[in-house]
Design a protein around this motif. Sequence first.
Motif, short mmCIF file in Angstrom:
data_model
loop_
_atom_site.label_atom_id
_atom_site.label_comp_id
_atom_site.label_asym_id
_atom_site.label_seq_id
_atom_site.Cartn_x
_atom_site.Cartn_y
_atom_site.Cartn_z
N GLY A 129 -4.32 6.20 9.02
CA GLY A 129 -2.92 5.77 8.94
C GLY A 129 -2.49 5.45 7.53
N LEU A 157 -3.86 -2.13 6.72
CA LEU A 157 -2.49 -1.64 6.60
C LEU A 157 -2.26 -1.19 5.17
N VAL A 175 7.98 0.82 5.66
CA VAL A 175 7.12 0.69 6.83
C VAL A 175 7.73 -0.32 7.79
N LEU A 197 7.42 -2.86 11.09
CA LEU A 197 6.41 -3.63 11.82
C LEU A 197 7.08 -4.18 13.07
N LYS A 219 3.27 -10.90 13.88
CA LYS A 219 4.09 -10.28 12.83
C LYS A 219 4.40 -11.27 11.72
N ARG A 259 7.53 5.08 8.66
CA ARG A 259 6.28 4.89 9.37
C ARG A 259 6.35 3.55 10.11
N VAL A 270 4.37 0.46 12.44
CA VAL A 270 3.13 -0.20 12.84
C VAL A 270 3.44 -1.07 14.05
N VAL A 286 -3.36 -4.44 15.24
CA VAL A 286 -2.55 -3.22 15.18
C VAL A 286 -3.04 -2.32 16.30
N GLU A 297 -1.12 0.63 17.24
CA GLU A 297 -0.71 2.01 16.96
C GLU A 297 0.06 2.05 15.65
N MET A 298 -0.12 3.16 14.94
CA MET A 298 0.55 3.35 13.66
C MET A 298 0.88 4.83 13.58
#
Lengths: 322, 334
Positions: B14, B47, B55, B57, B65, B238, B240, B247, B249-250
């Motif tokens: 990732g 990450l 990115v 989140l 988070k 992208r 995350v 995490v 899935e990314m």
Amino acid sequence: MTAQLSVEDFSLVFRTRHGTVRALEDVSLSVERGEIVGVVGESGSGKSVLAYAVMGLQDAAARVQGGRIRFAGLDMLTASEGALAGVRGRELAMIFQSPRTALNPIRKVGRQIEDILRQHANLPGRDLRDQAIAALARVRIPDPQRRYEAYPFELSGGMCQRVMIAMALACSPFLLIADEPTTGLDVTTQAVIMDLIRDMSREARMSTLLITHDLGLAGEYCDRIAVMHAGHVVEIAPAAELLSRPAHPYTQQLLAATPTPRSTVEGLVSIPGQLPDLRHDLPPCRFSARCARHSPICDEKPLPWTSLTPTHSVRCRVPLWG
Amino acid sequence: MDIADPNPFGALPGTAVGVTLLEAQALSMRYKVAGGGMLHAVDSVDLTIGSGECVGLVGESGCGKSTLVRLLARLADPTSGRILLDGQDIAAVSQARFAGMPQRARIQVVFQDPSESLNPAFRVFQSIADPLRRLLGLKDQTKLIERVRRAAELVGLPPELIERYPHQLSGGQRARVGIARAIAPEPSLLILDEPTSALDVSVQAVILRLLADLQARLGMSYLFVSHDLNVVRLLCSRIVVMYLGRVVEMAPAEALFTGARHPYTQALLGAIPDPAKRGEIRSRLDGSPRSPIDPDPNACRFHGRCPKGTERCATEMPRLTPAGQGHVVACHFA
């Protein structure tokens, strides 16, 4: 169909030290049996004031200037406080924003549901506990016997909101007023709560007035949507039609400003200007200062309702179609 | 301060394309809780954020988070793990010492509610000038005025508002001040923590366009934290997804929205209100996450709530594994 709730030409002002705020002007809408009607608008549009007015809960500074609010045959504006108290909680129930602050923090949630039942349901005392647990089970709270004993701080935000809904639904109301019931909740919890409200409306033919700022949410769950701007209802239509063929310029811009799975950042529209100051002299159309379609005819009084179809009405002199 | 090897473990799954700006390696944050036990707020997160990359989140409240944001912004000290900024481990110094280092100015945060996060006793000028004075040591009044004016101009804040107090501003103007003070020191990474959640949609649209425009003009990297997936997809290339401190899935934004592999991501996407899906009975994610206190290290965090869960999920924690171009997922069944 008979309207469970009808609001006709309702106007309300707040007298404040800084002048008279004309919070609602000539607001009209109705909710039929089993129907979910959404009231959508930005903050300051008067959605919550309307919700509280329907409940007969006005601020001390509020003055009703005209119009009528009828609920199940009762004139809510002239009814005695005693008559209103008999209706509220039983036939007319409300879910408030931020459930954690609306619940009593030092009383078990089960007890709080019992309080409602004791007040309105005329049940023998020994049945109260079972009924309260049944109410918790009805909103799909897992392990309701155990949750009965919980205090609000021991429950998540989503659980607290379910308790609020359980309280609101405990007496099988005719009309539920849900004031931003999912604001502050996660999307996954929001979906569960909204499904629940929808299912309850369908199963019990309960009417619902859903106050929300989220057009997407209203579009998915409501039968009809009323759009508010600066104390006016500017458009009312079946949900799918309102989203696909808005007639009021404000509705169109609100839709274009709302991110959807298909929008792009360049495509997002920002609505120019701000809500007008409701203390000042206002033009008949309160959107006129922000509207690109504004023409001299818009400044003629009074601002009429135009019926585009039997179910789609708009308060605009120059609607986008019709 | 030690100068670390810029990429000691090779490319992580990732990984961002292009030059890496910031890289978190096995970052963890644990808190002791009353009554014993450790709360795993952030658990072994890897990450990367590329230079000029945006990115997103996402995750539910309580997924870690905000803790991750506090760690990456160096507002809190991680329990373990490294944070490399241009290859230098900035997690090796304490948060208090980091506050005095030149790198402090390179990571800035735009906080959630501008009404709450601006000092009510500061005029707009002071709010924007404060980080310039403290972080860049800018004392020359003419230069300071120049920099504040430029930041205000960049965010489209009219000059006449510079002498106002926050309570004299509208919500949108306050949001602009919050952004102006964060970009004034010209950071490399701007962390946006729910920057529009307190705003009306019409104002949100203006702020999102402003953020897109600023990124294009200044070339900053963004870490955009939001619960609103429709908003995240507008700005981020992208995304995350976090669940209970990890995490799960990314993936590139489009791949995530069209082909999410993790059951949690799928549930999250399925919960977005969509008028096109009126009346459809959709499967909902019910129940609440498991306790983050001393979670079973051998069980998938989503187990118990997951529609696909099996015995294996209770005994074997799934690792992040590649699932396509720049796409990683931690699920035995993805």
